[in-house]
Scaffold this motif. Structure first.
Motif, PDB file in Angstrom:
ATOM      1  N   SER A  20       0.818  -1.217   0.000  1.00 30.66           N
ATOM      2  CA  SER A  20       0.000   0.000   0.000  1.00 30.66           C
ATOM      3  C   SER A  20       0.849   1.263   0.000  1.00 30.66           C
ATOM      4  O   SER A  20       0.345   2.334  -0.338  1.00 30.66           O
ATOM      5  N   HIS A  21       2.130   1.164   0.378  1.00 34.79           N
ATOM      6  CA  HIS A  21       2.987   2.347   0.452  1.00 34.79           C
ATOM      7  C   HIS A  21       4.097   2.365  -0.600  1.00 34.79           C
ATOM      8  O   HIS A  21       4.746   3.401  -0.783  1.00 34.79           O
ATOM      9  N   PHE A  22       4.317   1.255  -1.281  1.00 35.26           N
ATOM     10  CA  PHE A  22       5.410   1.169  -2.254  1.00 35.26           C
ATOM     11  C   PHE A  22       4.914   0.515  -3.542  1.00 35.26           C
ATOM     12  O   PHE A  22       3.953  -0.253  -3.538  1.00 35.26           O
ATOM     13  N   ARG A  23       5.586   0.876  -4.590  1.00 34.51           N
ATOM     14  CA  ARG A  23       5.377   0.229  -5.886  1.00 34.51           C
ATOM     15  C   ARG A  23       6.570  -0.679  -6.148  1.00 34.51           C
ATOM     16  O   ARG A  23       7.718  -0.262  -6.034  1.00 34.51           O
ATOM     17  N   TYR A  24       6.289  -1.923  -6.499  1.00 35.74           N
ATOM     18  CA  TYR A  24       7.350  -2.892  -6.762  1.00 35.74           C
ATOM     19  C   TYR A  24       7.318  -3.273  -8.245  1.00 35.74           C
ATOM     20  O   TYR A  24       6.249  -3.514  -8.818  1.00 35.74           O
ATOM     21  N   PHE A  25       8.476  -3.317  -8.852  1.00 36.94           N
ATOM     22  CA  PHE A  25       8.562  -3.652 -10.272  1.00 36.94           C
ATOM     23  C   PHE A  25       9.914  -4.307 -10.533  1.00 36.94           C
ATOM     24  O   PHE A  25      10.794  -4.347  -9.665  1.00 36.94           O
ATOM     25  N   GLY A  38       4.675   8.041  -5.171  1.00 37.42           N
ATOM     26  CA  GLY A  38       4.843   9.467  -5.412  1.00 37.42           C
ATOM     27  C   GLY A  38       6.266   9.952  -5.406  1.00 37.42           C
ATOM     28  O   GLY A  38       6.513  11.147  -5.589  1.00 37.42           O
ATOM     29  N   HIS A  39       7.235   9.064  -5.188  1.00 39.33           N
ATOM     30  CA  HIS A  39       8.638   9.478  -5.123  1.00 39.33           C
ATOM     31  C   HIS A  39       9.410   8.800  -6.250  1.00 39.33           C
ATOM     32  O   HIS A  39       9.215   7.611  -6.511  1.00 39.33           O
ATOM     33  N   PRO A  40      10.308   9.522  -6.941  1.00 38.61           N
ATOM     34  CA  PRO A  40      10.967   8.936  -8.124  1.00 38.61           C
ATOM     35  C   PRO A  40      12.143   8.018  -7.828  1.00 38.61           C
ATOM     36  O   PRO A  40      12.645   7.365  -8.737  1.00 38.61           O
ATOM     37  N   VAL A  41      12.627   7.965  -6.586  1.00 39.63           N
ATOM     38  CA  VAL A  41      13.811   7.166  -6.279  1.00 39.63           C
ATOM     39  C   VAL A  41      13.406   5.727  -6.000  1.00 39.63           C
ATOM     40  O   VAL A  41      12.501   5.465  -5.201  1.00 39.63           O
ATOM     41  N   ALA A  42      14.085   4.787  -6.666  1.00 39.50           N
ATOM     42  CA  ALA A  42      13.810   3.359  -6.489  1.00 39.50           C
ATOM     43  C   ALA A  42      15.015   2.695  -5.842  1.00 39.50           C
ATOM     44  O   ALA A  42      16.163   3.053  -6.106  1.00 39.50           O
ATOM     45  N   ARG A  43      14.753   1.714  -4.975  1.00 40.25           N
ATOM     46  CA  ARG A  43      15.829   0.998  -4.289  1.00 40.25           C
ATOM     47  C   ARG A  43      15.723  -0.492  -4.615  1.00 40.25           C
ATOM     48  O   ARG A  43      14.625  -1.055  -4.624  1.00 40.25           O
ATOM     49  N   PRO A  44      16.844  -1.148  -4.855  1.00 38.08           N
ATOM     50  CA  PRO A  44      16.789  -2.582  -5.166  1.00 38.08           C
ATOM     51  C   PRO A  44      16.363  -3.385  -3.950  1.00 38.08           C
ATOM     52  O   PRO A  44      16.785  -3.114  -2.822  1.00 38.08           O
ATOM     53  N   MET A  45      15.516  -4.378  -4.180  1.00 47.84           N
ATOM     54  CA  MET A  45      15.017  -5.209  -3.082  1.00 47.84           C
ATOM     55  C   MET A  45      16.140  -5.946  -2.377  1.00 47.84           C
ATOM     56  O   MET A  45      16.117  -6.117  -1.155  1.00 47.84           O
ATOM     57  N   ARG A  46      17.129  -6.406  -3.108  1.00 48.00           N
ATOM     58  CA  ARG A  46      18.186  -7.231  -2.545  1.00 48.00           C
ATOM     59  C   ARG A  46      19.315  -6.412  -1.948  1.00 48.00           C
ATOM     60  O   ARG A  46      20.332  -6.977  -1.535  1.00 48.00           O
ATOM     61  N   SER A  47      19.202  -5.099  -1.919  1.00 49.60           N
ATOM     62  CA  SER A  47      20.276  -4.272  -1.373  1.00 49.60           C
ATOM     63  C   SER A  47      20.458  -4.563   0.103  1.00 49.60           C
ATOM     64  O   SER A  47      19.504  -4.548   0.884  1.00 49.60           O
ATOM     65  N   GLN A  48      21.705  -4.842   0.491  1.00 53.66           N
ATOM     66  CA  GLN A  48      22.030  -5.083   1.897  1.00 53.66           C
ATOM     67  C   GLN A  48      22.934  -3.977   2.431  1.00 53.66           C
ATOM     68  O   GLN A  48      23.656  -4.156   3.388  1.00 53.66           O
ATOM     69  N   GLY A  49      22.924  -2.836   1.764  1.00 55.15           N
ATOM     70  CA  GLY A  49      23.769  -1.734   2.188  1.00 55.15           C
ATOM     71  C   GLY A  49      23.430  -1.262   3.588  1.00 55.15           C
ATOM     72  O   GLY A  49      22.311  -1.412   4.080  1.00 55.15           O
ATOM     73  N   THR A  50      24.422  -0.669   4.233  1.00 51.03           N
ATOM     74  CA  THR A  50      24.206  -0.192   5.603  1.00 51.03           C
ATOM     75  C   THR A  50      23.352   1.060   5.637  1.00 51.03           C
ATOM     76  O   THR A  50      22.830   1.431   6.682  1.00 51.03           O
ATOM     77  N   THR A  51      23.225   1.753   4.495  1.00 53.41           N
ATOM     78  CA  THR A  51      22.376   2.945   4.445  1.00 53.41           C
ATOM     79  C   THR A  51      21.522   2.885   3.201  1.00 53.41           C
ATOM     80  O   THR A  51      21.967   2.460   2.137  1.00 53.41           O
ATOM     81  N   GLY A  52      20.268   3.293   3.342  1.00 57.04           N
ATOM     82  CA  GLY A  52      19.419   3.454   2.178  1.00 57.04           C
ATOM     83  C   GLY A  52      18.842   2.195   1.584  1.00 57.04           C
ATOM     84  O   GLY A  52      18.330   2.234   0.469  1.00 57.04           O
ATOM     85  N   SER A  53      18.902   1.061   2.262  1.00 56.98           N
ATOM     86  CA  SER A  53      18.321  -0.150   1.700  1.00 56.98           C
ATOM     87  C   SER A  53      16.797  -0.100   1.857  1.00 56.98           C
ATOM     88  O   SER A  53      16.258   0.579   2.732  1.00 56.98           O
ATOM     89  N   HIS A  54      16.103  -0.849   0.997  1.00 58.27           N
ATOM     90  CA  HIS A  54      14.644  -0.866   1.095  1.00 58.27           C
ATOM     91  C   HIS A  54      14.197  -1.511   2.400  1.00 58.27           C
ATOM     92  O   HIS A  54      13.172  -1.115   2.977  1.00 58.27           O
ATOM     93  N   ARG A  55      14.926  -2.481   2.886  1.00 56.43           N
ATOM     94  CA  ARG A  55      14.563  -3.127   4.144  1.00 56.43           C
ATOM     95  C   ARG A  55      14.528  -2.105   5.282  1.00 56.43           C
ATOM     96  O   ARG A  55      13.584  -2.090   6.086  1.00 56.43           O
ATOM     97  N   GLN A  56      15.554  -1.247   5.335  1.00 62.52           N
ATOM     98  CA  GLN A  56      15.568  -0.211   6.364  1.00 62.52           C
ATOM     99  C   GLN A  56      14.426   0.779   6.167  1.00 62.52           C
ATOM    100  O   GLN A  56      13.775   1.210   7.124  1.00 62.52           O
ATOM    101  N   GLU A  57      14.186   1.141   4.901  1.00 60.39           N
ATOM    102  CA  GLU A  57      13.106   2.079   4.587  1.00 60.39           C
ATOM    103  C   GLU A  57      11.764   1.537   5.052  1.00 60.39           C
ATOM    104  O   GLU A  57      10.922   2.257   5.603  1.00 60.39           O
ATOM    105  N   LEU A  58      11.544   0.251   4.870  1.00 60.57           N
ATOM    106  CA  LEU A  58      10.285  -0.379   5.268  1.00 60.57           C
ATOM    107  C   LEU A  58      10.159  -0.447   6.786  1.00 60.57           C
ATOM    108  O   LEU A  58       9.093  -0.160   7.348  1.00 60.57           O
TER     109      LEU A  58
END
Length: 492
Positions: A20-25, A38-58
């Motif tokens: 309901s809050h994210f678009r996945y493609f 509503g935001h143009p920045v996309a993050r990879p699902m598999r990103s395990q970075g210490t900053t800015g990963s989708h997991r942290q965002e969620l």
């Protein structure tokens, strides 16, 4: 007990919130991305970075919205399901820094948290937040933030930039401008500028300035990587790849640079798998600095843009120089955008005799828009590079010497082995000089070397062709009849 049975599983709660809050493609390569509504920045699902990963965002989003805090198992199960569902969605491209848009527009990512970007369209440019379905930005640690470009600059930003750099001639300046405009086009392959000049000419400083106009103040030069894998990793993480203080260029590095400039694809085995592969397609602007890189291979010479600098008469401290650059960067960027709109509006013929035809067309458009003489300067720079290739290649020198004995309009045909014996005897001469290291040892090696030298030799009026008859393969050397093509006007 009944209450526990009726309780919604954590993985379902996470999945409902995420969808309901994210678009996945997914991209055409199969990588799944998450994009906040509503935001143009996309993050990879598999990103395990210490900053800015989708997991942290969620996790942060659910905590702030009062949904709760969940353990790793529930998150993994939910994200695995979402990723599997996304593989059935339509594909969408992600872009770093520049991107094509609708109706002939292009976009420039300013790297801002609010997603504001520059839309360059046929009638001008605007600062907007792009529709997520038009542009999806991919950001990495190399994506720096750019200031909001200034409007109505009157073109003074270009003059400010040239005052800060130490370019030797006006022709060199117009080639630098053409390259910057080319960097704003996602579909225009641009040659790699090679900033050269005497020690103390400010090559690294000028390279950083050109880089930071597009990549922001955090952009910086880096040393040439030791292998192709490290180079491709750096290329994939940013838009412009800038290598500093090159003093030697191996054949592998030269070939990799050719691929970066004109585009290629790298395929590697996916981690923790036996059969899956990971595809990486890339074509990026490349920037180089150095005093001398030694012998330049012909295929790379066609993709280089030499920009010569001179030593400044007045020295300034680093702090003063970069403080002024940061202050005028919005004006420089605004003037560059204004010039880009004017250049793209020009309707000119595309030169058909140059390897980098898209960049040659851009130079012709720049000349029509501003009358700077970029195309003659580009031709002259290529002519200089041909001289460099010939001066560093004894085989090319020997072929040109032999071609002098061929009558204009005549052709000479032999097998590659016969050509090897002929050219070897010519090089050794009456003194029977020993053949140099790297001289072709077989007819096949000679044939391959001559194929690389074809454009360089053709620029000097010697055509090399190959074919096959009933008797076998042959190489043919021809000097075209009639007067040689006029020498390009030298710009520097």
């Amino acid at each position: 007990m009944a209450e526990d049975d009726d309780k919604t599983p954590a993985r379902v709660t996470i999945t409902d919130y995420a969808q309901s809050h994210f678009r996945y493609f997914r991209t055409a390569e199969g990588t799944v991305y998450a994009q906040r509504n509503g935001h143009p920045v996309a993050r990879p699902m598999r990103s395990q970075g210490t900053t800015g990963s989708h997991r942290q965002e969620l996790i942060v989003g659910m905590y702030r919205d009062g949904v709760g805090v969940f353990n790793g198992t529930a998150l993994k199960e939910a994200l695995d399901l979402i990723e599997a569902l996304a593989l059935y969605e339509e594909t969408h491209a992600v872009n770093i820094r520049v991107a094509p848009g609708f109706d002939g527009a292009t976009w420039l990512d300013l790297g801002r948290d609010d997603g504001q970007s520059v839309r360059i369209h046929p009638t001008g440019w605007d600062i907007l937040t792009p529709d997520p379905r038009e542009v999806c930005w991919r950001r990495t640690q190399l994506t720096g933030e750019l200031p909001l470009p200034a409007k109505d600059t009157g073109g003074k930003g270009i003059d400010l930039l040239m005052r800060l750099c130490n370019f030797a001639t006006a022709e060199t300046e117009c080639l630098a401008i053409a390259w910057l405009i080319g960097c704003l086009g996602p579909s225009v392959p641009v040659p790699a500028p090679f900033l050269t000049g005497p020690q103390g000419a400010g090559k690294s400083t000028a390279g950083r300035m050109l880089l930071r106009i597009i990549e922001g103040m955090s952009g910086d030069l880096r040393r040439a990587p030791k292998d192709e894998g490290d180079l491709l990793a750096a290329v994939a993480a940013g838009w412009i790849t800038a290598l500093d203080n090159l003093s030697h260029m191996t054949p592998d590095l030269s070939d990799a640079m050719c691929c970066i400039v004109t585009g290629a694809e790298s395929v590697k085995r996916a981690l923790f798998s036996d059969g899956d592969v990971f595809r990486l397609g890339y074509r990026r602007p490349l920037l180089l600095t150095g005093i001398d890189v030694g012998v330049i291979r012909p295929d790379l010479a066609e993709r280089l843009l030499p920009l010569r600098l001179e030593r400044p008469r007045i020295r300034r401290t680093e702090a003063e120089l970069w403080a002024e650059f940061a202050e005028v960067l919005p004006v420089i960027l605004g003037s560059l955008l204004d010039m880009t709109v004017k250049v793209r509006a020009m309707d000119v013929e595309t030169p058909t005799d140059l390897r980098m035809a898209d960049f040659a067309h851009l130079c012709a458009q720049l000349d029509a828009a501003a009358g700077l003489g970029a195309l003659p300067a580009y031709r002259a720079s290529l002519d200089d590079l041909n001289d460099d290739v010939i001066e560093g290649d004894l085989l090319a020198q020997t072929v040109l010497k032999h071609a002098e004995s061929i009558e204009p309009g005549a052709e000479q045909r032999m097998t590659s082995t016969q050509w090897l014996h002929c050219l070897s005897r010519l090089h050794s001469g009456e003194e029977l000089r020993p053949l140099p290291k790297g001289w072709p040892t077989t007819g096949k090696v000679l044939s391959d070397r001559l194929k690389r030298l074809q454009p360089t030799l053709a620029a000097r009026g010697v055509l090399i062709d190959n074919g096959r008859t009933s008797e076998g393969r042959y190489l043919e050397m021809t000097r075209p009849a009639g007067p040689p093509p006029p020498e390009p006007q030298r710009a520097f």
